[in-house]
Design a protein around this motif. Structure first.
Motif, mmCIF file in Angstrom:
data_model
loop_
_atom_site.group_PDB
_atom_site.id
_atom_site.type_symbol
_atom_site.label_atom_id
_atom_site.label_comp_id
_atom_site.label_asym_id
_atom_site.label_seq_id
_atom_site.Cartn_x
_atom_site.Cartn_y
_atom_site.Cartn_z
ATOM 1 N N LYS A 213 0.835 -1.208 0.000
ATOM 2 C CA LYS A 213 0.000 0.000 0.000
ATOM 3 C C LYS A 213 0.866 1.253 0.000
ATOM 4 O O LYS A 213 0.598 2.203 -0.727
ATOM 5 C CB LYS A 213 -0.902 0.029 1.238
ATOM 6 C CG LYS A 213 -2.143 -0.791 1.140
ATOM 7 C CD LYS A 213 -2.986 -0.551 2.387
ATOM 8 C CE LYS A 213 -4.202 -1.403 2.439
ATOM 9 N NZ LYS A 213 -4.995 -1.146 3.648
ATOM 10 N N LYS A 214 1.904 1.243 0.836
ATOM 11 C CA LYS A 214 2.786 2.397 0.946
ATOM 12 C C LYS A 214 3.486 2.662 -0.390
ATOM 13 O O LYS A 214 3.582 3.808 -0.841
ATOM 14 C CB LYS A 214 3.819 2.156 2.050
ATOM 15 C CG LYS A 214 4.712 3.325 2.333
ATOM 16 C CD LYS A 214 5.637 3.030 3.500
ATOM 17 C CE LYS A 214 6.537 4.210 3.776
ATOM 18 N NZ LYS A 214 7.473 3.936 4.874
ATOM 19 N N LYS A 215 3.959 1.600 -1.030
ATOM 20 C CA LYS A 215 4.643 1.730 -2.313
ATOM 21 C C LYS A 215 3.696 2.299 -3.371
ATOM 22 O O LYS A 215 4.061 3.204 -4.126
ATOM 23 C CB LYS A 215 5.164 0.369 -2.760
ATOM 24 C CG LYS A 215 5.937 0.403 -4.050
ATOM 25 C CD LYS A 215 6.456 -0.977 -4.399
ATOM 26 C CE LYS A 215 7.189 -0.952 -5.723
ATOM 27 N NZ LYS A 215 7.644 -2.293 -6.123
ATOM 28 N N LYS A 216 2.469 1.791 -3.408
ATOM 29 C CA LYS A 216 1.484 2.261 -4.386
ATOM 30 C C LYS A 216 1.162 3.735 -4.157
ATOM 31 O O LYS A 216 1.064 4.521 -5.102
ATOM 32 C CB LYS A 216 0.214 1.422 -4.297
ATOM 33 C CG LYS A 216 -0.802 1.751 -5.352
ATOM 34 C CD LYS A 216 -1.978 0.807 -5.296
ATOM 35 C CE LYS A 216 -2.988 1.155 -6.371
ATOM 36 N NZ LYS A 216 -4.134 0.243 -6.358
ATOM 37 N N LYS A 217 1.016 4.131 -2.880
ATOM 38 C CA LYS A 217 0.716 5.515 -2.556
ATOM 39 C C LYS A 217 1.856 6.438 -2.981
ATOM 40 O O LYS A 217 1.628 7.507 -3.556
ATOM 41 C CB LYS A 217 0.452 5.649 -1.053
ATOM 42 C CG LYS A 217 0.029 7.023 -0.621
ATOM 43 C CD LYS A 217 -0.283 7.057 0.856
ATOM 44 C CE LYS A 217 -0.716 8.449 1.275
ATOM 45 N NZ LYS A 217 -1.001 8.510 2.712
ATOM 46 N N GLU A 218 3.096 6.014 -2.725
ATOM 47 C CA GLU A 218 4.251 6.818 -3.116
ATOM 48 C C GLU A 218 4.325 6.963 -4.632
ATOM 49 O O GLU A 218 4.648 8.037 -5.143
ATOM 50 C CB GLU A 218 5.528 6.197 -2.569
ATOM 51 C CG GLU A 218 5.674 6.351 -1.070
ATOM 52 C CD GLU A 218 6.853 5.585 -0.500
ATOM 53 O OE1 GLU A 218 7.507 4.825 -1.240
ATOM 54 O OE2 GLU A 218 7.108 5.748 0.709
ATOM 55 N N GLU A 219 4.023 5.878 -5.369
ATOM 56 C CA GLU A 219 4.035 5.948 -6.830
ATOM 57 C C GLU A 219 2.985 6.934 -7.333
ATOM 58 O O GLU A 219 3.245 7.714 -8.258
ATOM 59 C CB GLU A 219 3.789 4.561 -7.421
ATOM 60 C CG GLU A 219 4.965 3.632 -7.264
ATOM 61 C CD GLU A 219 4.680 2.227 -7.756
ATOM 62 O OE1 GLU A 219 3.582 1.985 -8.320
ATOM 63 O OE2 GLU A 219 5.557 1.367 -7.574
ATOM 64 N N LYS A 220 1.800 6.911 -6.729
ATOM 65 C CA LYS A 220 0.744 7.839 -7.124
ATOM 66 C C LYS A 220 1.175 9.283 -6.870
ATOM 67 O O LYS A 220 0.934 10.164 -7.694
ATOM 68 C CB LYS A 220 -0.553 7.555 -6.356
ATOM 69 C CG LYS A 220 -1.335 6.376 -6.885
ATOM 70 C CD LYS A 220 -2.617 6.214 -6.129
ATOM 71 C CE LYS A 220 -3.757 6.694 -6.979
ATOM 72 N NZ LYS A 220 -5.070 6.470 -6.343
ATOM 73 N N GLU A 221 1.814 9.521 -5.708
ATOM 74 C CA GLU A 221 2.266 10.872 -5.387
ATOM 75 C C GLU A 221 3.332 11.336 -6.372
ATOM 76 O O GLU A 221 3.335 12.495 -6.795
ATOM 77 C CB GLU A 221 2.790 10.925 -3.956
ATOM 78 C CG GLU A 221 1.682 10.823 -2.927
ATOM 79 C CD GLU A 221 2.204 10.776 -1.498
ATOM 80 O OE1 GLU A 221 3.415 10.911 -1.287
ATOM 81 O OE2 GLU A 221 1.370 10.608 -0.592
ATOM 82 N N ARG A 222 4.244 10.418 -6.767
ATOM 83 C CA ARG A 222 5.277 10.773 -7.761
ATOM 84 C C ARG A 222 4.635 11.118 -9.098
ATOM 85 O O ARG A 222 5.011 12.096 -9.750
ATOM 86 C CB ARG A 222 6.265 9.628 -7.927
ATOM 87 C CG ARG A 222 7.380 9.637 -6.922
ATOM 88 C CD ARG A 222 8.509 8.742 -7.367
ATOM 89 N NE ARG A 222 8.103 7.334 -7.372
ATOM 90 C CZ ARG A 222 8.281 6.498 -6.372
ATOM 91 N NH1 ARG A 222 8.865 6.914 -5.284
ATOM 92 N NH2 ARG A 222 7.890 5.257 -6.468
ATOM 93 N N GLU A 223 3.661 10.302 -9.520
ATOM 94 C CA GLU A 223 2.972 10.570 -10.788
ATOM 95 C C GLU A 223 2.255 11.907 -10.733
ATOM 96 O O GLU A 223 2.291 12.681 -11.694
ATOM 97 C CB GLU A 223 1.965 9.465 -11.092
ATOM 98 C CG GLU A 223 2.597 8.169 -11.538
ATOM 99 C CD GLU A 223 1.560 7.100 -11.824
ATOM 100 O OE1 GLU A 223 0.378 7.439 -12.072
ATOM 101 O OE2 GLU A 223 1.929 5.918 -11.806
ATOM 102 N N LYS A 224 1.606 12.183 -9.618
ATOM 103 C CA LYS A 224 0.879 13.437 -9.451
ATOM 104 C C LYS A 224 1.838 14.623 -9.534
ATOM 105 O O LYS A 224 1.557 15.623 -10.204
ATOM 106 C CB LYS A 224 0.150 13.429 -8.118
ATOM 107 C CG LYS A 224 -0.785 14.589 -7.902
ATOM 108 C CD LYS A 224 -1.542 14.417 -6.598
ATOM 109 C CE LYS A 224 -2.478 15.582 -6.357
ATOM 110 N NZ LYS A 224 -3.199 15.455 -5.088
#
Length: 61
Positions: free
Chosen positions: A17-28
């Motif tokens: 979950k943490k990894k997915k959230k960080e990836e979303k924040e990077r994309e954003k």
């Protein structure tokens, strides 16, 4: 037979979950830096339609 290690499984889910959230924040952040509009996770029209449908579902209560 070995017993399941629930703590390990939970930790793995939390890390995913943490990894997915960080990836979303990077994309954003990348989209913002590029000047592109943000991507909506859920359309607003669907949010308005969900509460009445959910209230009438059998099995709740």
């Amino acid at each position: 037979m070995a017993k399941p290690n629930y703590s390990f499984e939970k930790r793995q889910r939390e890390l995913a979950k943490k990894k997915k959230k960080e990836e979303k924040e990077r994309e954003k952040a990348a989209r913002k830096a590029a000047g592109l509009p943000p991507v909506a996770d859920e359309p607003e029209a669907d949010e308005a339609a969900d509460p009445p449908a959910a209230a009438g579902q059998p099995g709740q209560g």
